[in-house]
Motif scaffolding. Structure first.
Motif, PDB file in Angstrom:
ATOM      1  N   PHE A  54      -7.170  87.722  81.931  1.00  0.00           N
ATOM      2  CA  PHE A  54      -8.090  88.646  82.608  1.00  0.00           C
ATOM      3  C   PHE A  54      -9.517  88.095  82.609  1.00  0.00           C
ATOM      4  O   PHE A  54     -10.261  88.278  83.571  1.00  0.00           O
ATOM      5  CB  PHE A  54      -8.054  90.037  81.970  1.00  0.00           C
ATOM      6  CG  PHE A  54      -6.810  90.819  82.296  1.00  0.00           C
ATOM      7  CD1 PHE A  54      -6.376  90.963  83.602  1.00  0.00           C
ATOM      8  CD2 PHE A  54      -6.065  91.407  81.290  1.00  0.00           C
ATOM      9  CE1 PHE A  54      -5.232  91.682  83.909  1.00  0.00           C
ATOM     10  CE2 PHE A  54      -4.918  92.137  81.585  1.00  0.00           C
ATOM     11  CZ  PHE A  54      -4.498  92.271  82.891  1.00  0.00           C
ATOM     12  N   ILE A  57      -9.717  85.613  85.411  1.00  0.00           N
ATOM     13  CA  ILE A  57      -9.756  86.314  86.699  1.00  0.00           C
ATOM     14  C   ILE A  57     -11.124  86.961  86.916  1.00  0.00           C
ATOM     15  O   ILE A  57     -11.685  86.890  88.014  1.00  0.00           O
ATOM     16  CB  ILE A  57      -8.629  87.369  86.779  1.00  0.00           C
ATOM     17  CG1 ILE A  57      -7.268  86.661  86.811  1.00  0.00           C
ATOM     18  CG2 ILE A  57      -8.800  88.268  87.996  1.00  0.00           C
ATOM     19  CD1 ILE A  57      -6.087  87.568  86.562  1.00  0.00           C
ATOM     20  N   GLU A  82      -6.234  88.568  93.277  1.00  0.00           N
ATOM     21  CA  GLU A  82      -5.495  89.820  93.191  1.00  0.00           C
ATOM     22  C   GLU A  82      -4.063  89.562  92.728  1.00  0.00           C
ATOM     23  O   GLU A  82      -3.537  90.288  91.868  1.00  0.00           O
ATOM     24  CB  GLU A  82      -5.483  90.523  94.553  1.00  0.00           C
ATOM     25  CG  GLU A  82      -4.787  91.870  94.516  1.00  0.00           C
ATOM     26  CD  GLU A  82      -4.822  92.577  95.859  1.00  0.00           C
ATOM     27  OE1 GLU A  82      -3.905  93.365  96.117  1.00  0.00           O
ATOM     28  OE2 GLU A  82      -5.743  92.329  96.665  1.00  0.00           O
ATOM     29  N   PHE A  85      -4.114  88.795  89.080  1.00  0.00           N
ATOM     30  CA  PHE A  85      -4.335  90.026  88.311  1.00  0.00           C
ATOM     31  C   PHE A  85      -3.039  90.823  88.186  1.00  0.00           C
ATOM     32  O   PHE A  85      -2.670  91.252  87.100  1.00  0.00           O
ATOM     33  CB  PHE A  85      -5.420  90.879  88.977  1.00  0.00           C
ATOM     34  CG  PHE A  85      -5.645  92.183  88.293  1.00  0.00           C
ATOM     35  CD1 PHE A  85      -6.470  92.255  87.174  1.00  0.00           C
ATOM     36  CD2 PHE A  85      -5.027  93.347  88.739  1.00  0.00           C
ATOM     37  CE1 PHE A  85      -6.673  93.466  86.527  1.00  0.00           C
ATOM     38  CE2 PHE A  85      -5.222  94.548  88.086  1.00  0.00           C
ATOM     39  CZ  PHE A  85      -6.046  94.607  86.985  1.00  0.00           C
TER      40      PHE A  85
END
Length: 89
Positions: A54, A57, A82, A85
């Motif tokens: 995370f 990202i 996206e 994620f």
């Protein structure tokens, strides 16, 4: 995607922590430790890996926001971020 030194350092720190936790889990299994303790440690390692992902990202998303604020085209593919994620969610 470029990752700044501070973020990279944090991600590596999390990954090393997860690496240690996984080594610990292996040792626990080899020594016959209670399954509850083993699963607890596996969950902790999993969270550490997720947090590292995370963080990577988030770095990409931050780069997109900065680029848009400066009127530039983002160099990071938002759709790809996206998908990354969602692969961790």
């Amino acid at each position: 995607m470029e990752i700044d030194d501070e973020t990279l350092s944090g991600v590596i720190k999390r990954l090393r922590r997860a690496e240690g936790q996984i080594r610990g889990v292996i040792a626990m299994l080899e020594s016959g430790r209670d399954r509850t303790e083993v699963v607890t440690q596996l969950a902790a390692a999993s969270r550490a890996l997720d947090r590292a992902g995370f963080k990577i990202i988030a770095t990409g998303l931050r780069q997109c926001v900065v680029a848009e604020q400066e009127g530039e085209e983002p160099t990071v593919d938002v759709a790809q971020l996206e998908k990354l994620f969602l692969s961790l969610a």
